[in-house]
Design an enzyme around this catalytic site. Structure first.
Site, short mmCIF file in Angstrom:
data_model
loop_
_atom_site.label_atom_id
_atom_site.label_comp_id
_atom_site.label_asym_id
_atom_site.label_seq_id
_atom_site.Cartn_x
_atom_site.Cartn_y
_atom_site.Cartn_z
CG HIS A 180 47.61 23.11 -69.73
ND1 HIS A 180 47.94 24.19 -69.71
CD2 HIS A 180 47.19 22.83 -71.15
CE1 HIS A 180 47.69 25.40 -70.82
NE2 HIS A 180 47.18 24.37 -71.67
CG ASP A 393 48.70 21.74 -58.72
OD1 ASP A 393 48.40 21.68 -59.99
OD2 ASP A 393 48.10 22.42 -58.07
#
Length: 504
Positions: A180, A393
């Site tokens: 992730h 991110d």
């Protein structure tokens, strides 16, 4: 909620076995007994409905150690949801596990490494050994729970060794793994002394997923470079130990309708008006810029504040007319580096407010706390501009939440080019999070953007986020593996962006 025993494998119908660092609930012992709290988690929102519909087991930590649960290694709980149920197999972690496996290897080595903060990496052999032990514990639970037709779905960098460990015991099993966070280039990843072991662990999977194509390419290049294993970059395929491992990009979505519904509630809209009145000194005139992040050095909160300071320096006509609200959700507050980062952020807030307060209007409102979904959506609605500028991110769901909450089809999203979501949300204003002048200039552009352009951009963003929501992610990534043939489909190599543009 009650403890249960294992059901004979032969009696089970095919189901889903999920493994993640944290489970779907946090358990706490109280004088009244065991209580459970569901955390705010995109993963829980995505995966729990699948377990409800198909049955299965979720393996993960619920915040307790063995000393809090009669020295057992794990426990099983039926999660009752009407007439649909699944089992939460709670893994207990000791204080040493938490410090060495979680805070040590996962968050002081893998986390900064994958987000390109190499100077923050700390490798300790003891932490790696703890990481191996916890992965072995989770893998044992998965092996005990999984039947030969079940699908095992492992999540994130905390459990990278689990696929291979399960494969050793269940060679014919179907295993999916989703990473992730960003996956770095091979030159960065090979800094990790145990890089080969981590890559081999992941390759125990049949299907490996990342949010965007850049991470897929980096992973395939790492396999090719570090393991000296041929890969097919065009197909996204690796031949490993006689098996074909598929790798694909599938960016997780949000529950668009949940945010949309919350934004349409009368109390949410009333709260948004109240936020504007309070921030703008009761006059209602002026503009609001919003930042919302977990307090982490990767989120770029300090750099964002410096950009706000530069904005007021370059464009003094906006002093007293623009308010910046920064929501900082507490995170890892016990870690020294995070305490120092918080101190620097609060110093910057004080300095900017001292320099640019005009006629009683304080330019920066700093909220160091967690907010409920309704309160967060009210802030999204109250803002004229969302300033989402992480230094790095994996994706960034705050940007998608802002878009989903804008039922008025207004507002401007400024987004870091180093957030994975920038490859999907191309109608945002994309900036380099380190370039203070570019950010300050883009803020001015956003504040002065004509209404027609604002609406065109936001309507396109909303179509994109709605089309590629949580349901789409599940269907795109995991549903093909749950079919009898167990074959994963391929996505458009451009990712969702190409489809979204066609829909405009």
């Amino acid at each position: 909620m009650r403890d249960i025993g294992s059901k004979p494998v032969s009696a089970r119908r095919p189901r889903l076995v999920v493994a993640s660092n944290r489970g779907p609930y946090i358990f706490k012992e109280t004088p009244e007994g065991l209580t459970r709290v569901k955390p705010v988690s995109g993963l829980v929102s995505a995966v729990e409905p699948l377990l409800e519909a198909n049955g299965g087991v979720w393996i993960g930590w619920a915040g307790r150690g063995p000393e809090e649960a009669a020295d057992r290694e794990d426990a099983k709980h039926v999660i009752p949801l009407g007439d649909r149920q699944y089992i939460f197999r709670e893994a207990f972690l000791t204080e040493d596990d938490i410090q060495s496996y979680y805070h040590g290897f996962a968050n002081r080595m893998l986390w900064p490494l994958c987000l390109y903060f190499n100077e923050k990496c700390r490798f300790e052999k003891e932490n790696w050994e703890s990481y191996v032990r916890v992965n072995e514990k989770i893998a044992r639970s998965a092996v005990e729970e999984a039947g030969e037709r079940d699908l095992i779905w492992v999540h994130d960098y905390h459990l990278a060794l689990v696929p291979e460990l399960v494969r050793r015991e269940l060679p014919g099993s179907r295993i999916a793994f989703f990473w992730h966070i960003p996956f770095p280039s091979p030159d960065i990843f090979r800094i990790l002394p145990t890089a080969e072991s981590v890559l081999k662990g992941i390759l125990g999977s049949d299907l490996v997923g990342f949010h965007i194509q850049t991470y897929v390419r980096n992973f395939l290049s790492s396999i090719e470079t570090i393991l000296a294993t041929p890969v097919n970059i065009d197909e996204g395929a690796i031949w490993w130990q006689g098996r074909k491992v598929m790798v694909k990009a599938s960016p997780i979505g949000i529950d668009f309708q949940a945010f949309n519904r919350t934004a349409r509630r009368k109390d949410t809209i009333a709260r948004a008006h109240e936020i504007r009145r309070n921030a703008l000194s009761g006059t209602g005139t002026g503009k609001i810029i919003l930042g919302a992040d977990r307090l982490d050095y990767t989120k770029g909160i300090l750099e964002r504040l410096l950009a706000i300071e530069r904005f007021f320096e370059k464009y003094p006509e906006f002093q007293g007319k623009v308010i910046f609200i920064q929501i900082a959700v507490p995170s890892r507050a016990e870690v020294g580096d995070y305490q120092e980062m918080r101190r620097q952020i609060e110093e910057a807030v004080g300095r900017i407010n001292g320099r640019f307060t005009r006629e009683g209007r304080i330019p920066v409102h700093y909220l160091y706390r967690s907010l409920s979904r309704r309160e967060l959506v009210a802030h999204y609605l109250a803002a004229d501009v969302a300033l989402i500028t992480p230094l790095r991110d994996g994706l960034n769901l705050v940007a998608k939440e802002f878009v989903a909450s804008r039922i008025d089809s207004d507002g401007v999203l400024i987004l870091s080019e180093l957030a994975g979501a920038s490859e999907q949300l191309s109608e945002a204003l994309i900036v380099n999070p380190y370039d203070l002048d570019e950010i300050s200039d883009t803020i001015r552009r956003a504040l002065e953007m004509p209404e027609e352009e604002r609406r065109q951009r936001m309507e396109a963003l909303r179509k994109n986020v709605e089309a590629f929501d949580l349901s789409w992610w599940l269907e795109d990534f995991i549903s093909p593996l749950m079919r009898p043939d167990g074959v994963s489909g391929k996505t458009d190599p451009r990712g969702p962006r190409g489809v979204a543009h066609d829909a405009q």
